[in-house]
Design a protein around this motif. Structure first.
Motif, PDB file in Angstrom:
ATOM      1  N   ILE A 191       0.829  -1.298   0.011  1.00 43.41           N
ATOM      2  CA  ILE A 191       0.265   0.169  -0.085  1.00 43.41           C
ATOM      3  C   ILE A 191       1.021   1.211   0.038  1.00 43.41           C
ATOM      4  O   ILE A 191       1.622   1.591   0.857  1.00 43.41           O
ATOM      5  N   ASP A 192       0.906   1.916  -1.150  1.00 41.56           N
ATOM      6  CA  ASP A 192       1.783   3.082  -1.210  1.00 41.56           C
ATOM      7  C   ASP A 192       1.142   4.309  -1.086  1.00 41.56           C
ATOM      8  O   ASP A 192      -0.064   4.754  -1.754  1.00 41.56           O
ATOM      9  N   HIS A 193       1.625   5.325  -0.168  1.00 41.56           N
ATOM     10  CA  HIS A 193       1.046   6.608  -0.056  1.00 41.56           C
ATOM     11  C   HIS A 193      -0.083   6.388   0.930  1.00 41.56           C
ATOM     12  O   HIS A 193      -0.137   6.753   2.220  1.00 41.56           O
ATOM     13  N   GLY A 194      -1.037   5.787   0.265  1.00 42.01           N
ATOM     14  CA  GLY A 194      -2.016   5.056   1.375  1.00 42.01           C
ATOM     15  C   GLY A 194      -3.351   6.005   1.739  1.00 42.01           C
ATOM     16  O   GLY A 194      -4.527   5.493   1.647  1.00 42.01           O
ATOM     17  N   THR A 195      -3.264   7.322   1.829  1.00 47.37           N
ATOM     18  CA  THR A 195      -4.291   8.189   2.201  1.00 47.37           C
ATOM     19  C   THR A 195      -5.725   7.974   1.544  1.00 47.37           C
ATOM     20  O   THR A 195      -5.612   8.137   0.313  1.00 47.37           O
ATOM     21  N   GLY A 196      -6.746   7.849   2.092  1.00 45.93           N
ATOM     22  CA  GLY A 196      -8.118   7.806   1.401  1.00 45.93           C
ATOM     23  C   GLY A 196      -8.306   6.620   0.920  1.00 45.93           C
ATOM     24  O   GLY A 196      -9.581   6.175   0.362  1.00 45.93           O
ATOM     25  N   ILE A 197      -7.375   5.343   1.245  1.00 51.54           N
ATOM     26  CA  ILE A 197      -7.916   3.879   0.770  1.00 51.54           C
ATOM     27  C   ILE A 197      -8.939   3.459   1.868  1.00 51.54           C
ATOM     28  O   ILE A 197      -9.064   3.481   2.805  1.00 51.54           O
ATOM     29  N   VAL A 198     -10.049   2.855   1.027  1.00 51.98           N
ATOM     30  CA  VAL A 198     -11.074   1.873   1.891  1.00 51.98           C
ATOM     31  C   VAL A 198     -11.186   0.697   1.368  1.00 51.98           C
ATOM     32  O   VAL A 198     -11.235   0.596   0.094  1.00 51.98           O
ATOM     33  N   ILE A 199     -11.099  -0.381   2.163  1.00 51.93           N
ATOM     34  CA  ILE A 199     -11.037  -1.763   1.847  1.00 51.93           C
ATOM     35  C   ILE A 199     -12.265  -2.411   2.771  1.00 51.93           C
ATOM     36  O   ILE A 199     -12.065  -2.676   3.929  1.00 51.93           O
ATOM     37  N   GLY A 200     -13.275  -2.856   2.035  1.00 50.01           N
ATOM     38  CA  GLY A 200     -14.448  -3.386   2.786  1.00 50.01           C
ATOM     39  C   GLY A 200     -14.353  -4.715   3.325  1.00 50.01           C
ATOM     40  O   GLY A 200     -13.426  -5.448   3.185  1.00 50.01           O
ATOM     41  N   GLU A 201     -15.347  -5.015   4.215  1.00 51.59           N
ATOM     42  CA  GLU A 201     -15.294  -6.301   5.299  1.00 51.59           C
ATOM     43  C   GLU A 201     -15.034  -7.386   4.330  1.00 51.59           C
ATOM     44  O   GLU A 201     -14.200  -8.185   4.867  1.00 51.59           O
ATOM     45  N   THR A 202     -15.572  -7.641   3.254  1.00 54.14           N
ATOM     46  CA  THR A 202     -15.592  -9.112   2.566  1.00 54.14           C
ATOM     47  C   THR A 202     -14.695  -9.094   1.259  1.00 54.14           C
ATOM     48  O   THR A 202     -14.839  -9.797   0.611  1.00 54.14           O
ATOM     49  N   LEU A 217     -12.147  -0.258  -2.535  1.00 47.89           N
ATOM     50  CA  LEU A 217     -12.720  -1.573  -2.782  1.00 47.89           C
ATOM     51  C   LEU A 217     -13.843  -1.630  -1.823  1.00 47.89           C
ATOM     52  O   LEU A 217     -13.899  -2.057  -0.711  1.00 47.89           O
ATOM     53  N   GLY A 218     -14.887  -1.491  -2.411  1.00 50.06           N
ATOM     54  CA  GLY A 218     -16.286  -0.963  -1.696  1.00 50.06           C
ATOM     55  C   GLY A 218     -17.468  -1.878  -1.848  1.00 50.06           C
ATOM     56  O   GLY A 218     -17.434  -2.924  -3.051  1.00 50.06           O
ATOM     57  N   ALA A 219     -18.657  -1.596  -1.728  1.00 51.78           N
ATOM     58  CA  ALA A 219     -19.895  -2.279  -1.877  1.00 51.78           C
ATOM     59  C   ALA A 219     -20.454  -1.263  -3.013  1.00 51.78           C
ATOM     60  O   ALA A 219     -20.358  -0.309  -3.080  1.00 51.78           O
ATOM     61  N   LEU A 220     -21.300  -2.226  -3.635  1.00 53.45           N
ATOM     62  CA  LEU A 220     -22.029  -1.615  -4.895  1.00 53.45           C
ATOM     63  C   LEU A 220     -23.112  -0.790  -4.481  1.00 53.45           C
ATOM     64  O   LEU A 220     -23.427   0.430  -4.921  1.00 53.45           O
TER      65      LEU A 220
END
Length: 301
Positions: A191-202, A217-220
């Motif tokens: 994960i480079d720089h990284g700020t603002g990344i969202v990775i969801g539960e599943t 990486l989220g829900a539709l």
């Protein structure tokens, strides 16, 4: 208006909105203790980097023994409190169960270290600005967020409430990287720089994946609310995928195939074949195809 009236109104609101009040809760998890646990775990995962400096090999076992005993006692107690405190937990956790879960977690530390060693190497190999592995361990926010997730994920798999989320939200507050403890991360993650990344539960991420700032990486859709609990809502990212900044990959049925590159500022809600380059223009091109066959990107929106 008298101050007594203000106080009375606030107390009345405690009763009106008691779902966000725990006035009579005697036993509850201690966020400060959980954060301290994270720091102690970081110390034993990276001996000599944090906590005790100048640690000698002939003393390390004794030092580790002291630290593990503290972690064991504190974590066991916090697990007991978390089960008692959690309104969604059907049964309270017993002392023996808390002990077993704590021991089960502690047994995963060698594997956590193995995975983190691969993450550090992937970050070093993928970032020409990196001076050393030590620099990554000591200073990279993306690496810290991965470390916390790997700890929290093991607790999550043991069905321990509250504590894993407190850990990952602590990392979120420090780094701006939001990784749900349920997300499954493969080896060699960068994960480079990284700020603002969202990775969801599943979310499921394979090995040798690179993710840059602002990626979701989220829900539709989350309109279903609690009815979507335990449903695969987030994408699967296969091995050797690179996802550049501000890309959004959404949906539980969405799979980004092995070896693909997702360009910056793209919006993906359908699966992407293996070996594909996706950009924010109208055309995608297979990266490994001899015929360089083109595909309309709109097919994947």
């Amino acid at each position: 208006m008298k101050l007594d009236t203000v106080i009375d109104d606030i107390v009345e609101s405690y009763q009106t909105h008691n779902e966000i009040s725990k006035v009579d809760a005697i036993r509850q998890p201690d966020k400060a203790v959980i954060i301290d646990l994270l720091e102690r775990l970081q110390d034993i995962i990276f001996p000599g980097f944090f906590g005790r400096k100048g640690l000698k090999s002939d003393y390390v076992k004794y030092y580790l023994g002291d630290q593990i005993q503290i972690i064991y006692n504190d974590l066991k107690n916090q697990i007991l409190l978390a089960f008692d405190y959690c309104e969604n937990c059907k049964d309270s956790c017993k002392e023996e169960e808390a002990r077993d879960k704590t021991l089960a977690f502690l047994k995963t530390i060698p594997q956590i270290r193995e995975y983190l060693a691969t993450d550090a190497q992937a970050t070093f190999d993928g970032d020409p600005a990196a001076i050393s592995i030590s620099e990554i361990v000591l200073s990279y926010p993306g690496y810290y967020a991965i470390m916390v997730n790997r700890i929290a994920h093991e607790l999550y798999k043991l069905n321990i409430p509250l504590i894993p989320r407190i850990m990952t939200e602590h990392a979120h507050s420090l780094t701006g990287i939001d990784i749900h403890p349920g997300a499954t991360l493969g080896k060699y993650l960068m994960i480079d720089h990284g700020t603002g990344i969202v990775i969801g539960e599943t979310t499921v991420i394979g090995e040798h994946v690179q993710i840059y700032q602002g990626v979701t990486l989220g829900a539709l859709s989350t309109h279903g609310g609690q009815s979507l609990k335990n449903v695969k809502r987030h994408p699967t990212i296969e091995d050797n995928v690179t996802i550049y900044s501000n890309a959004s990959v959404l949906g539980g049925d969405t799979v980004v195939g092995e070896g693909s590159v997702i360009g910056g500022n793209t919006f993906i809600i359908k699966s992407v074949p293996s070996g594909t380059i996706v950009n924010n223009k109208a055309v995608m091109r297979f990266k490994y195809s001899d015929t360089s066959e083109d595909f309309n990107q709109n097919e994947f929106k």
